[in-house]
Structure formats: structure tokens, C-alpha cells
Design an enzyme around this catalytic site. Sequence first.
Site, mmCIF file in Angstrom:
data_model
loop_
_atom_site.group_PDB
_atom_site.id
_atom_site.type_symbol
_atom_site.label_atom_id
_atom_site.label_comp_id
_atom_site.label_asym_id
_atom_site.label_seq_id
_atom_site.Cartn_x
_atom_site.Cartn_y
_atom_site.Cartn_z
ATOM 1 N N ASP A 94 -3.786 7.297 -1.264
ATOM 2 C CA ASP A 94 -2.923 7.166 -0.095
ATOM 3 C C ASP A 94 -3.768 6.794 1.128
ATOM 4 O O ASP A 94 -4.996 6.800 1.075
ATOM 5 C CB ASP A 94 -2.169 8.477 0.126
ATOM 6 C CG ASP A 94 -0.788 8.276 0.706
ATOM 7 O OD1 ASP A 94 -0.543 7.226 1.340
ATOM 8 O OD2 ASP A 94 0.052 9.174 0.534
ATOM 9 N N ASP A 150 7.532 5.092 2.288
ATOM 10 C CA ASP A 150 8.024 6.075 1.320
ATOM 11 C C ASP A 150 9.474 5.781 0.946
ATOM 12 O O ASP A 150 10.291 5.459 1.809
ATOM 13 C CB ASP A 150 7.943 7.488 1.893
ATOM 14 C CG ASP A 150 6.540 8.051 1.886
ATOM 15 O OD1 ASP A 150 5.656 7.441 1.264
ATOM 16 O OD2 ASP A 150 6.339 9.108 2.488
#
Length: 180
Positions: A94, A150
Site C-alpha cells: 500500500d 478503495d
Amino acid sequence: DAGYRYINLDDCWAAMDRTSDGQIQPAPDRFPRGMKAMADWLHSKGLKFGLYTSMGDRSCNKGGRPRNIPGSYGSYEDDAKTFASWDMDYVKADWCGGHLTEPQKQHTELSNALNATGKAIFFELCRGYTYDPIPDYVAKVANSWRTTRDHQDSWNNTKTVIESFYAPSNPGVPHAWNYG
């Protein structure tokens, strides 16, 4: 039987602190037998196992724990060796925490460190490449990369993700996959 191949743990699997010698470690309350034992068990079931890390010095931590779960910044080589020693098949990186300054350099460093272990580890970049164009280096250092923010649990968000795959800035690359 359902066709799944990978079991991947996202954020918040790691302990709040590294070991005294700087090694990342699983949260002992959640994984008392450790990640190698978990990988061995999943492999015995015919599944592959993956873990999350962050390119910064801490994770995104969307699991409600304090925000000091360590990321891999400054430890790319050590973490890659640790993941390989645990027999990980997949690493998701990430883009959270501090020290996020040079995506190409940082992604390349972790990719090279994973490759140097000698273990085949599928490498995913989770950065949200929503800008035109997706950098050329991405397909050279990763097997998969994210093209959207997301994903949320709503049809409107799902529709946006699906439509993003038809954008001209989202070209396919042989042996690599983008996702939303």
C-alpha cells in the site's frame, strides 16, 4: 472447490512494533503460532498465502488499531527476506505512512528485494493509479496494480470501478493485471 487460490491478509496483521532487531512480526494475540505456521497450514490445503505491507513507515491501518503499525519503509530488504522465510506467495504494498516521496524508486527497491529472495512472490501495488497515464515502470516492477481508490460497498462505486477498466489510461499489459 470454489476456485479460490489465494488467502491474503490485509492491514492490521502485524504487531504494533518490530522486534528488538528491527524485524516485522505478526500480532501475537492474533497469530500466536506465527505466519510460517499459517502459511504451512494454508499450503497443506492447496492454497497460497499473501500479506499486506505499506511502502511508508506505517500502515494505512483501517482496522481501528492505533496508527503505529509498522510499514516497510527503511526495511524493504529485511521485510522481503522475512516474507520469503514465512513462505509468502503474495505481497500487497500500500501507499501509506510517512516517507512516501519517490514511488518508482521505492516500488523498485521492494520489487528487487522480493525477487532477490529467490522465492516467486506475486507483487501487488495498491496505490490507486487514477491519473493519466499509469507510469511505465509499474508493469516492470509489479504483477498487479490498483487503478482506483478503495472499493466501497455500493453499486455506484462498483459501477465506477468497472467503468475505469475501459479508460484509455488503463491499458492491459501481458502477464500483469490492473484492478479496481
